[in-house]
Design a protein around this motif. Sequence first.
Motif, PDB file in Angstrom:
ATOM      1  N   ASP A 143     -56.084 -86.497  14.318  1.00 60.89           N
ATOM      2  CA  ASP A 143     -57.092 -87.486  13.902  1.00 60.89           C
ATOM      3  C   ASP A 143     -58.493 -87.034  14.333  1.00 60.89           C
ATOM      4  O   ASP A 143     -59.487 -87.250  13.633  1.00 60.89           O
ATOM      5  CB  ASP A 143     -56.835 -88.850  14.556  1.00 60.89           C
ATOM      6  CG  ASP A 143     -55.484 -89.449  14.198  1.00 60.89           C
ATOM      7  OD1 ASP A 143     -54.467 -88.754  14.345  1.00 60.89           O
ATOM      8  OD2 ASP A 143     -55.449 -90.625  13.782  1.00 60.89           O
ATOM      9  N   ASN A 183     -49.792 -84.507  21.399  1.00 60.93           N
ATOM     10  CA  ASN A 183     -49.909 -85.428  20.264  1.00 60.93           C
ATOM     11  C   ASN A 183     -51.070 -86.425  20.445  1.00 60.93           C
ATOM     12  O   ASN A 183     -51.833 -86.710  19.516  1.00 60.93           O
ATOM     13  CB  ASN A 183     -48.562 -86.148  20.169  1.00 60.93           C
ATOM     14  CG  ASN A 183     -48.418 -87.180  19.069  1.00 60.93           C
ATOM     15  OD1 ASN A 183     -47.367 -87.266  18.463  1.00 60.93           O
ATOM     16  ND2 ASN A 183     -49.409 -88.005  18.799  1.00 60.93           N
ATOM     17  N   ARG A 200     -44.824 -82.799  22.933  1.00 62.60           N
ATOM     18  CA  ARG A 200     -45.021 -82.411  21.532  1.00 62.60           C
ATOM     19  C   ARG A 200     -46.511 -82.395  21.228  1.00 62.60           C
ATOM     20  O   ARG A 200     -47.298 -83.111  21.858  1.00 62.60           O
ATOM     21  CB  ARG A 200     -44.303 -83.382  20.602  1.00 62.60           C
ATOM     22  CG  ARG A 200     -44.787 -84.822  20.710  1.00 62.60           C
ATOM     23  CD  ARG A 200     -43.941 -85.712  19.818  1.00 62.60           C
ATOM     24  NE  ARG A 200     -44.554 -86.985  19.530  1.00 62.60           N
ATOM     25  CZ  ARG A 200     -44.161 -88.134  20.086  1.00 62.60           C
ATOM     26  NH1 ARG A 200     -43.209 -88.156  21.002  1.00 62.60           N
ATOM     27  NH2 ARG A 200     -44.738 -89.267  19.722  1.00 62.60           N
ATOM     28  N   GLN A 240     -49.442 -81.877  17.781  1.00 67.09           N
ATOM     29  CA  GLN A 240     -49.679 -82.387  16.418  1.00 67.09           C
ATOM     30  C   GLN A 240     -50.290 -81.234  15.643  1.00 67.09           C
ATOM     31  O   GLN A 240     -50.546 -80.174  16.229  1.00 67.09           O
ATOM     32  CB  GLN A 240     -50.635 -83.592  16.477  1.00 67.09           C
ATOM     33  CG  GLN A 240     -49.932 -84.933  16.391  1.00 67.09           C
ATOM     34  CD  GLN A 240     -50.866 -86.083  16.069  1.00 67.09           C
ATOM     35  OE1 GLN A 240     -52.070 -86.018  16.299  1.00 67.09           O
ATOM     36  NE2 GLN A 240     -50.312 -87.173  15.551  1.00 67.09           N
ATOM     37  N   ARG A 275     -38.184 -91.348  21.851  1.00 67.41           N
ATOM     38  CA  ARG A 275     -39.624 -91.380  22.157  1.00 67.41           C
ATOM     39  C   ARG A 275     -39.911 -92.653  22.958  1.00 67.41           C
ATOM     40  O   ARG A 275     -39.574 -93.751  22.493  1.00 67.41           O
ATOM     41  CB  ARG A 275     -40.448 -91.426  20.860  1.00 67.41           C
ATOM     42  CG  ARG A 275     -40.426 -90.174  20.025  1.00 67.41           C
ATOM     43  CD  ARG A 275     -40.992 -90.437  18.627  1.00 67.41           C
ATOM     44  NE  ARG A 275     -40.195 -91.438  17.940  1.00 67.41           N
ATOM     45  CZ  ARG A 275     -40.635 -92.239  16.962  1.00 67.41           C
ATOM     46  NH1 ARG A 275     -41.901 -92.193  16.585  1.00 67.41           N
ATOM     47  NH2 ARG A 275     -39.842 -93.108  16.378  1.00 67.41           N
ATOM     48  N   GLU A 295     -42.472 -94.467  23.297  1.00 69.72           N
ATOM     49  CA  GLU A 295     -43.295 -95.465  22.598  1.00 69.72           C
ATOM     50  C   GLU A 295     -42.580 -96.046  21.377  1.00 69.72           C
ATOM     51  O   GLU A 295     -43.092 -96.976  20.747  1.00 69.72           O
ATOM     52  CB  GLU A 295     -44.661 -94.861  22.212  1.00 69.72           C
ATOM     53  CG  GLU A 295     -44.691 -94.016  20.946  1.00 69.72           C
ATOM     54  CD  GLU A 295     -44.032 -92.635  21.083  1.00 69.72           C
ATOM     55  OE1 GLU A 295     -43.455 -92.341  22.129  1.00 69.72           O
ATOM     56  OE2 GLU A 295     -44.110 -91.873  20.097  1.00 69.72           O
ATOM     57  N   GLY A 326     -47.187 -85.084  12.573  1.00 70.43           N
ATOM     58  CA  GLY A 326     -48.166 -86.091  12.156  1.00 70.43           C
ATOM     59  C   GLY A 326     -47.639 -86.918  10.990  1.00 70.43           C
ATOM     60  O   GLY A 326     -48.158 -87.982  10.714  1.00 70.43           O
ATOM     61  N   ASP A 379     -45.042 -88.917  10.547  1.00 73.18           N
ATOM     62  CA  ASP A 379     -43.914 -89.674  11.076  1.00 73.18           C
ATOM     63  C   ASP A 379     -43.947 -91.067  10.470  1.00 73.18           C
ATOM     64  O   ASP A 379     -44.836 -91.832  10.797  1.00 73.18           O
ATOM     65  CB  ASP A 379     -43.923 -89.705  12.605  1.00 73.18           C
ATOM     66  CG  ASP A 379     -45.307 -89.943  13.211  1.00 73.18           C
ATOM     67  OD1 ASP A 379     -46.319 -89.527  12.625  1.00 73.18           O
ATOM     68  OD2 ASP A 379     -45.360 -90.578  14.256  1.00 73.18           O
TER      69      ASP A 379
HETATM   70  O1  LIG Z   1     -53.366 -92.293  13.765  1.00 68.11           O
HETATM   71  C1  LIG Z   1     -52.637 -91.935  14.897  1.00 68.11           C
HETATM   72  C2  LIG Z   1     -51.280 -91.438  14.509  1.00 68.11           C
HETATM   73  O2  LIG Z   1     -50.538 -92.543  14.005  1.00 68.11           O
HETATM   74  C3  LIG Z   1     -49.222 -92.263  13.544  1.00 68.11           C
HETATM   75  O3  LIG Z   1     -48.397 -91.735  14.495  1.00 68.11           O
HETATM   76  C4  LIG Z   1     -48.485 -92.219  15.810  1.00 68.11           C
HETATM   77  O4  LIG Z   1     -47.647 -93.307  16.035  1.00 68.11           O
HETATM   78  C5  LIG Z   1     -46.250 -93.026  16.152  1.00 68.11           C
HETATM   79  C6  LIG Z   1     -45.563 -94.304  16.522  1.00 68.11           C
HETATM   80  O5  LIG Z   1     -46.179 -94.983  17.542  1.00 68.11           O
HETATM   81  C7  LIG Z   1     -46.000 -91.935  17.172  1.00 68.11           C
HETATM   82  O6  LIG Z   1     -44.648 -91.628  17.299  1.00 68.11           O
HETATM   83  C8  LIG Z   1     -46.759 -90.699  16.711  1.00 68.11           C
HETATM   84  O7  LIG Z   1     -46.483 -89.621  17.525  1.00 68.11           O
HETATM   85  C9  LIG Z   1     -48.199 -91.072  16.747  1.00 68.11           C
HETATM   86  O8  LIG Z   1     -48.968 -89.945  16.421  1.00 68.11           O
HETATM   87  C10 LIG Z   1     -49.325 -91.258  12.431  1.00 68.11           C
HETATM   88  O9  LIG Z   1     -48.068 -91.002  11.888  1.00 68.11           O
HETATM   89  C11 LIG Z   1     -49.958 -89.980  12.953  1.00 68.11           C
HETATM   90  O10 LIG Z   1     -50.083 -89.069  11.903  1.00 68.11           O
HETATM   91  C12 LIG Z   1     -51.337 -90.298  13.492  1.00 68.11           C
HETATM   92  O11 LIG Z   1     -51.860 -89.165  14.116  1.00 68.11           O
END
Ligand SMILES: OC[C@H]1O[C@H](O[C@H]2O[C@H](CO)[C@@H](O)[C@H](O)[C@H]2O)[C@H](O)[C@@H](O)[C@@H]1O
Length: 630
Positions: A151, A187, A196, A198, A259, A261, A292, A294
């Motif tokens: 991001d 990430n 991990r 991104q 995970r 979270e 990214g 997910d």
């Molecule tokens: O915009 C931030 C990120 O949001 C999404 O992923 C994030 O949330 C997931 C669930 O909480 C988590 O597992 C993941 O690792 C986070 O990055 C989105 O899919 C990402 O692309 C984005 O960077």
Amino acid sequence: QNETIQACDNPVYCYGELLDDIQTMEVFQDSKRFVDMPMRADPDTVLSAYNNLANITVDTLTQFVQEWFDLPGSDLMPWEPPDWTESPKFIDSISNEQYKEWASSLNGLWKTFGKKLNQSVYQHSSRHSLLAVNNPFIAPGGRFIEFYYWDSYWIIKGLLLCEMFNTTQGMIRNMGSLIERYGFVPNGGRVYYTKRSQPPLLTWMVYSYYEATNDTGFVKEMLPMLDKEYQFWMTNRSVYVPGCDCTANRYASTANVPRPESYREDIETASEVSEELQPELYSNIMSAAESGWDFSSRWLSTSGPMAGQLSSMRAKSIIPVDLNAILGANEILLYKLHRITGFDDFAEDYASAWTRRHSLFENLLWAETEGLYKDWSLEEGSHLNAVYASSLTPFYTYSLDKSLFNNTKGRLTLGRLKSLGFLGYPGGLPTSQNSTGQQWDFPNAWAPLQWFLVKGWEGADDQELNKAARNLTETWLRSNYQAWIQYNHSMFEKYNCTASGQPGGGGEYSLQSGFGWTNGVVLDLLSSYYTTNPPTVTTSSPSRSPYLWFIALVPISLFLLVTLLCICWCHYLYRNGKRRYWDRVRHEQLLHSSGSSEPQSPMVFSNQDAIDDNEDGGAIINNVYRRSDV
Ligand SMILES: OC[C@H]1O[C@H](O[C@H]2O[C@H](CO)[C@@H](O)[C@H](O)[C@H]2O)[C@H](O)[C@@H](O)[C@@H]1O
């Protein structure tokens, strides 16, 4: 093979019974909430209090959390970036009045999403899941109050346009320090993200910063970290591909547990497979999160009893087009950055790596019969069937090395996307054509994916590709703007491609607004397509290298010196010619007066012969003056 690799080291946020009870008993609807709460005491104290609980129920756990934890975000302070300005130059140059006002509001939002860590994060780091980084940052927004790796690239594109160079430097330095600590950029800025990464875009951020500021000093500071990150991906995220007898990159986290979270969600997913298969499934889920994307049908099996289910996640066995396109761009940019700073040997290594990557694209990832770059399945030894917007990313990489940009392939892809119906939606380019309910699938349209198509094709030497880039820009901006007006000035993390002005949905958490990368992409597209005079952004960055001035002075001084010498030389030629003329006249007069062919007054001419031989223009000039006075 069977070793358990935890998501991280903290016994409260990463593993253990407390985490398991709170998450599986659904004390909070959003699993991320608990792992974002700072502890009021050290983990040992909190855990012994938990061990003393007589009775574990949702109520006792809720009470326990209230007693021992603070609210998520209470360890962060709002931060107004000191380099924020009311009217960045580029906004003044936006021609459309509505868009100008919109851009100005988006500039204002940087202040809303600026965050600074509380002192406690540095003093008692084990009580916090936030990673202790030195500088404040801009978070995406909504539930995402920490920084996110990929991001940040689009956030930084927007910050640079808004002339926020120090904020950008700070964010980049934070990520660089994490490379020193972990070997890669996690990430996001939480301990539970540290197994991990991104999509690796830090090199792109440094390059964008350099383009905006020319600050080679900063590039030199960051290069060792960028090299180290690149090595991480080449060592820990690469795999041999029999299909092309070559090496390619993939997403592959080693952690093989739920995970933290999304703990409950992952346990539910894993409950569909045998216990034996669960660690590998968790590792594939972590790896999909690393992408990214997910989650997306992209990472799911298309055959077998679990086809299309999250429990069939197999991200590690896919060679993703976008990851390889991103690393290819890293190779090109690392080549350029090493050249700029004089490390030519290293630059050559990256040039060779880019040559290998180029052949990977053309020999493995390009699907000739489909006219698309496509992900490769290691399990099946073939391209994936479905089409994803990530197919466009290699064109962006090639736009950084135009000598290899292939217009024919661009046209083939454009034709294919049109015939599949990917283009022409009122709300932008969809992620895929699969309606799975996952957020990285139909009908969601994400800002970074629009950006890749536009930036890949806008500079191509092909009008059809340029037109497609412009059309998508107009569609995307129109849709984002309509949503902005309709939804009380909100920007969303994703949109619905089927209707202009509609936010997206799906996935494992509710729709978020804010939103960092969406805002960065809007500003970047406005700057490319809606400004009268695209601004040349200059910086007053304090750390700008003083050597730059020196480097600029050298050619200026040389130019002045050469000009001065030319003037002197011309002057000499002119005066010397004049002198010779008068000498000849005088000589003739003497001959006439004496009737001799030799000069009569050797005293007048003897010195002159020596001086004529003198190569020193100054002496000659002096002499010419003296002689013409004679
Ligand atoms: O915009 C931030 C990120 O949001 C999404 O992923 C994030 O949330 C997931 C669930 O909480 C988590 O597992 C993941 O690792 C986070 O990055 C989105 O899919 C990402 O692309 C984005 O960077």
